[in-house]
Design a protein around this motif. Structure first.
Motif, PDB file in Angstrom:
ATOM      1  N   GLU A   1       4.549  28.381 -11.937  1.00 23.96           N
ATOM      2  CA  GLU A   1       4.134  26.999 -12.153  1.00 23.96           C
ATOM      3  C   GLU A   1       5.174  26.252 -12.992  1.00 23.96           C
ATOM      4  O   GLU A   1       5.897  26.852 -13.790  1.00 23.96           O
ATOM      5  CB  GLU A   1       2.776  26.943 -12.867  1.00 23.96           C
TER       6      GLU A   1
ATOM      7  N   VAL B   1      -3.711  19.698  -0.347  1.00 25.48           N
ATOM      8  CA  VAL B   1      -2.673  20.594  -0.827  1.00 25.48           C
ATOM      9  C   VAL B   1      -2.569  21.770   0.130  1.00 25.48           C
ATOM     10  O   VAL B   1      -3.579  22.379   0.501  1.00 25.48           O
ATOM     11  CB  VAL B   1      -3.004  21.090  -2.258  1.00 25.48           C
TER      12      VAL B   1
ATOM     13  N   LYS C   1       2.195  27.450  -2.509  1.00 26.90           N
ATOM     14  CA  LYS C   1       2.002  27.713  -3.936  1.00 26.90           C
ATOM     15  C   LYS C   1       3.315  28.172  -4.560  1.00 26.90           C
ATOM     16  O   LYS C   1       4.017  29.014  -4.004  1.00 26.90           O
ATOM     17  CB  LYS C   1       0.924  28.784  -4.130  1.00 26.90           C
TER      18      LYS C   1
ATOM     19  N   THR D   1       1.502  23.177  -9.449  1.00 28.27           N
ATOM     20  CA  THR D   1       1.232  24.502  -8.877  1.00 28.27           C
ATOM     21  C   THR D   1       1.688  24.633  -7.421  1.00 28.27           C
ATOM     22  O   THR D   1       1.906  25.742  -6.942  1.00 28.27           O
ATOM     23  CB  THR D   1      -0.274  24.821  -8.945  1.00 28.27           C
ATOM     24  N   HIS D   2       1.804  23.511  -6.696  1.00 29.34           N
ATOM     25  CA  HIS D   2       2.175  23.549  -5.271  1.00 29.34           C
ATOM     26  C   HIS D   2       3.295  22.553  -4.999  1.00 29.34           C
ATOM     27  O   HIS D   2       3.490  21.603  -5.750  1.00 29.34           O
ATOM     28  CB  HIS D   2       0.970  23.205  -4.388  1.00 29.34           C
TER      29      HIS D   2
END
Length: 490
Positions: A117, A108, A113, A93-94
């Motif tokens: 994804e 994180v 972001k 996701t990041h």
């Protein structure tokens, strides 16, 4: 080494786990559900990989490599595929970390972001078919016969070394064809390659068959498989080959101009085996003393242990053994002459037995005087004193015999533990005893699920060589056209 392995008869699962660790094949890692494959274990996998890769290339396949990360939107394009893998996907996701302002290491970065994804590949159909769209315009671009050696991630909750881990190594073939007939032929060809590899190299007999609709690969029209029996009577799926039809071509709009100058969708296949084969190799052949490896996959095929006192005796033995080692290596046999001094000969014998080395030779000063050498076979554990002259050919012949004997033993075991059953009561008794049950099934997914719910047995396959035979389903009594193979499985 001082503590013996657990007995297979007393606790098969514990025996397996301990053997994997003590034979230095693999161990658990700091990452939950993932394993470290140790050098000895990886060397077996390398031999598997090399043999399979040669077989693939002989049939016109080439290797490539595709990304580890797959855009989430790709998995949404083929409905049954995403449904089949959704619960096993690890999601990125990041794209950045930063130092924790509170001084607790790194965190994180919330500002990093990803817009979309990314999925760590559970399998590569989607990313590969998105690529094929750019590669295919005409029938002249087909077929594409592609394979990749890679790692994949499937978020398993209950793991066991080699048999089921969150990350594992495998090969995955992905081919594209102009006609349905070509794609089906490819699917069957790769199943036959897997079968030949399992039986010729792993010395492991397999049943070739088709999966039921319930057990089919997500996104495939048909799944073929090879099923092997382990020594506890459970089944292990050792390889699969999938006819994808035009499902992924339609999902990713992969079309080509055929010879009639018309646009049509490409036909596809995918097929794969994984490091699960390592688990199959261990459970199919090994015993309470350790690994039993077929010579074709053994990292060390022959080990030579000298028994001596003092440098003079060792030099005497070396003068005899060094030419033998050179001759064996020249003949393509992997051999180790263990002259290390930190362990006794008895310790070495036990270690190489644990590691499954097919042939162990022992030679001492008295053997030199008598012109003999002791040969011990790992499969039978029989030791024989033989003339030194001519021992090279004896070793070659013995390795061939061990390979055949290991296969025959496994084949005999499967035959002795395969049963025809015709009633539900008989099925309930036999499934508790283990083994393959050949029984009638009415063809309905509901019946298949009910049998699984009641007994934990699944239909392993519909054997390709099975003949039509009218009968009645063991559970419902409804008509059945042929027998299928039921078993409890890994």
């Amino acid at each position: 080494m001082s503590k013996s392995l657990p007995s297979r008869a007393e606790n098969y699962s514990e025996w397996y786990n301990e053997l994997v660790k003590r034979a230095d094949l693999a161990e658990n890692s700091a990452v939950r559900g993932c394993m470290i494959i140790k050098p000895y274990g990886y060397s077996i996998w390398e031999k598997m990989q090399r043999a399979l890769d040669d077989m693939f290339k002989e049939t016109g396949h080439v290797n490539a490599y595709f990304p580890l990360l797959i855009p989430k939107s790709f998995l949404s394009k083929e409905a049954s595929h995403v449904e089949g893998f959704a619960k096993e996907c690890a999601v990125v996701t990041h794209y950045r970390l930063k130092n924790d302002p509170n001084g607790h290491g790194v965190i994180v970065d919330p500002d990093a972001k990803l817009e979309e994804e990314l999925i760590i590949r559970p399998t590569s159909e989607t990313v590969i078919w998105s690529t094929y769209k750019n590669w295919v315009q005409s029938y002249r671009d087909l077929p594409i016969l592609m394979n990749q050696w890679a790692n994949v991630m499937r978020w398993e909750m209950r793991t066991r070394l080699f048999l089921r881990t969150a990350e594992f190594l495998w090969q995955e073939g992905h081919t594209a064809h102009a006609t349905k007939e070509e794609a089906v032929e490819e699917t069957e060809q790769m199943l036959n390659i897997y079968s030949e590899f399992a039986e010729t190299f792993m010395a492991m007999p397999v049943i070739k068959g088709r999966k039921t609709a319930n057990e089919r690969f997500a996104g495939a029209e048909d799944t073929y498989c090879i099923e092997a029996m382990m020594q506890d009577g459970k089944a292990l799926q050792a390889g699969t080959s999938h006819f994808l039809g035009q499902n992924f071509a339609k999902a990713f709009d992969v079309k080509f101009l055929n010879k009639a100058n018309q646009q049509e969708f490409v036909w596809g296949t995918s097929w794969g085996v994984s490091t699960r084969l390592m688990g199959a190799l261990i459970m199919a052949h090994s015993d309470d003393q350790g690994l039993v490896l077929p010579p074709k996959l053994a990292p060390i095929q022959v080990v030579i242990v000298p028994i001596y006192k003092g440098e003079e005796q060792l030099n005497n033995i070396k003068s005899k053994i060094d030419p033998l080692v050179s001759a064996l290596k020249k003949g393509g046999i992997s051999v180790k002459f263990d002259i290390s001094e930190n362990q006794s000969p008895g310790f070495k014998f036990a270690e190489y037995e644990l590691k499954g080395v097919p042939i162990r030779l022992a030679i001492g000063n008295r053997d030199i005087e008598n012109g003999t050498i002791e040969l011990a076979r790992r499969d039978t554990r029989v030791k024989t004193s033989l003339p030194f002259d001519g021992i090279e050919q004896v070793i070659v012949d013995t390795l061939e015999d061990i390979q055949i004997s290991i296969y025959q033993k496994a084949l005999d075991f499967r035959a002795a533990n395969t049963f025809e059953v015709n009633t539900w009561d008989e099925f309930l008794v036999k499934i508790e005893e283990g083994g393959f049950l050949s029984a009638h099934w009415d063809g309905s997914p509901e019946t298949e699920e009910k049998i699984k719910e009641l007994t934990k047995a699944t239909i392993r396959c519909i054997p390709l060589d099975s003949q039509e035979e009218a009968g009645k389903c063991i559970l419902t009594g409804n008509p059945s056209k042929q027998r299928v193979i039921f078993a409890r499985a890994y």
